[in-house]
Design an enzyme around this catalytic site. Structure first.
Site, short mmCIF file in Angstrom:
data_model
loop_
_atom_site.label_atom_id
_atom_site.label_comp_id
_atom_site.label_asym_id
_atom_site.label_seq_id
_atom_site.Cartn_x
_atom_site.Cartn_y
_atom_site.Cartn_z
N GLU A 33 4.85 9.13 1.06
CA GLU A 33 3.71 8.31 0.60
C GLU A 33 2.93 9.03 -0.49
O GLU A 33 2.17 8.43 -1.21
CB GLU A 33 2.78 7.97 1.77
CG GLU A 33 3.42 7.14 2.88
CD GLU A 33 3.77 5.71 2.45
OE1 GLU A 33 3.35 5.28 1.37
OE2 GLU A 33 4.49 5.04 3.21
N ASP A 45 12.15 9.60 5.97
CA ASP A 45 10.85 10.17 5.60
C ASP A 45 9.98 10.29 6.84
O ASP A 45 10.13 9.54 7.80
CB ASP A 45 10.18 9.36 4.48
CG ASP A 45 10.38 7.86 4.65
OD1 ASP A 45 10.81 7.41 5.73
OD2 ASP A 45 10.09 7.13 3.68
N HIS A 77 7.69 4.92 9.12
CA HIS A 77 8.44 6.18 9.10
C HIS A 77 8.76 6.67 10.51
O HIS A 77 9.69 7.44 10.71
CB HIS A 77 7.70 7.25 8.29
CG HIS A 77 7.49 6.86 6.85
ND1 HIS A 77 7.01 7.73 5.90
CD2 HIS A 77 7.69 5.70 6.18
CE1 HIS A 77 6.92 7.11 4.72
NE2 HIS A 77 7.32 5.87 4.88
#
Ligand SMILES: CC(=O)N[C@@H](CCC[C@H](N)C(=O)O)C(=O)O
Length: 372
Positions: free
Chosen positions: A128, A69, A96
């Site tokens: 998120e 991510d 991340h």
């Protein structure tokens, strides 16, 4: 890629955190790095602010996926790092920057020493919020290269470097965001009887929310309702006409979220009467649980067997991850990577140990080779 090169990448990414679906500079940096190592066997596609990279296998029978991510959080960094975020009020406070760096490190190794199968590296936006995994999963770009199995990692501040952790079954919870907008009547601080004070209503609401889990949910179930942000009013000597609560609901069973939402709706109706106000509820993004397939957790442990990496059985956690949607449709697993930080995830002082970048690259590369 050696540790110095990994650190340099991580530090550059750390300086430019961007929120979900705004990862423009991050995407451009990642693309540059990917193109630097691109050979004839590497294909690249972009999807919104995300990137898909496929390394062609030598005798492909399937595709193995690894997802990283790429978004940051709206948190103002307080690490004091020389390479702290240059984007005010935004930070890679969930690691991340580590996830992306490890993916680039593993990608380089797979390009240099390709395996028989195809390998798909997924640089996914908006974990998120509002959630990039589900729309990416439905996209034609992803479907064309859909992997047969996939995995992902998440940094774990509480685990030492050199340790990874996972478990068969449920690893991360079901989640729903929670936004409540209160509207009453504002007025002068000296004349409360002429107003409907939304600071008082919202404060009471936060306190009463705690009783939903304590008294409304079977103690043998697990649930969390957290309000992380509260806003009301405009100035110290005026009574607030509006208030807003922002939070999240987490449960180990998908059905329990619905029970909690029903209780919040009933509570809101009661508050509308008792505080003579209106309350609008929005549940924002909802994430499905991360459920690991036992076969893949076993293969992961096999992959690490003659390495210096220690495997530890994990407990389920109330963290959420939209990677759960990917695992709902594609077999695989997720694991925690120890980064030994005194401050936890979503802390403005999160300081993961960069030595874990090498462990991450090793764990990911070994696993991809073993899954082939
Ligand atoms: C690993 C992690 O920290 N993930 C986030 C996911 C956020 C989901 C959503 N915005 C929510 O708050 O419900 C987490 O907070 O667990």
């Amino acid at each position: 890629m050696n540790l110095a090169a990994l650190k340099e990448i991580r530090r550059t990414l750390h300086q430019i955190p961007e929120l979900g679906f705004q990862e423009v500079k991050t995407g451009a940096f990642l693309l540059d790095k990917i193109k630097e190592m691109q050979t004839d066997s590497v294909e690249i596609k972009t999807w919104r602010t995300g990137i898909l990279v496929r390394v062609t296998g030598k005798k492909p029978e399937k595709t193995i996926g690894f997802r990283a991510d790429i978004d940051g959080l709206p948190i103002a960094e307080e690490t004091g790092f020389s390479f702290a975020s240059v984007h005010q009020g935004k930070m890679h406070a969930c690691g991340h920057d580590f996830h992306m760096t490890i993916a680039l490190g593993a990608l380089k190794q797979l390009i240099e020493n390709p395996i028989d199968d195809h390998v798909l590296f997924i640089f996914q936006p908006a974990e998120e919020g509002p959630g990039g995994a589900l729309p990416l999963l439905r996209s034609s770009e992803f479907l064309e290269w859909k992997p047969n199995c996939l995995f992902a990692l998440h940094i774990a501040p509480e685990l030492p470097v050199g340790t990874v952790s996972s478990r068969p079954g449920l690893l991360f919870a079901n989640t729903s965001e929670l936004f409540l907008d209160f509207k009453g009547v504002g007025g002068h601080a000296a004349y409360p009887h002429l107003t409907k004070d939304m600071t008082v209503a919202a404060s009471n609401f936060v306190i009463q929310l705690q009783q939903i889990v304590a008294r409304g949910i079977d103690p043998l179930e697990s649930a969390v309702v957290t309000i992380g942000k509260m806003e009301s009013g405009v100035v110290q000597n005026a009574i607030a006409e509006t208030a807003r609560l922002e939070g999240t609901i987490r449960t180990l069973h998908a059905a329990t979220i619905a029970v909690i939402k029903q209780k919040i709706a009933m509570m809101a109706k009661g508050f509308e009467i008792s505080h003579d106000c209106s309350i609008a509820i929005d549940y924002g993004s909802n994430y499905y649980q991360v459920y690991n397939q036992e076969k893949y957790v076993n293969l992961f442990q096999d992959a690490l067997r003659d390495s210096s990496i220690t495997y530890k059985e994990a407990s389920p956690a109330m963290t959420g991850e939209d990677f759960g949607y990917m695992l709902k449709e594609i077999p695989g697993f997720m694991f925690w990577l120890g980064v030994d930080s005194p401050h936890g995830l979503h802390s403005a002082q999160l300081k993961p140990d960069e030595a874990a970048l090498e462990t991450g690259v090793q764990a990911v590369t070994r696993t991809i080779r073993h899954l082939s």
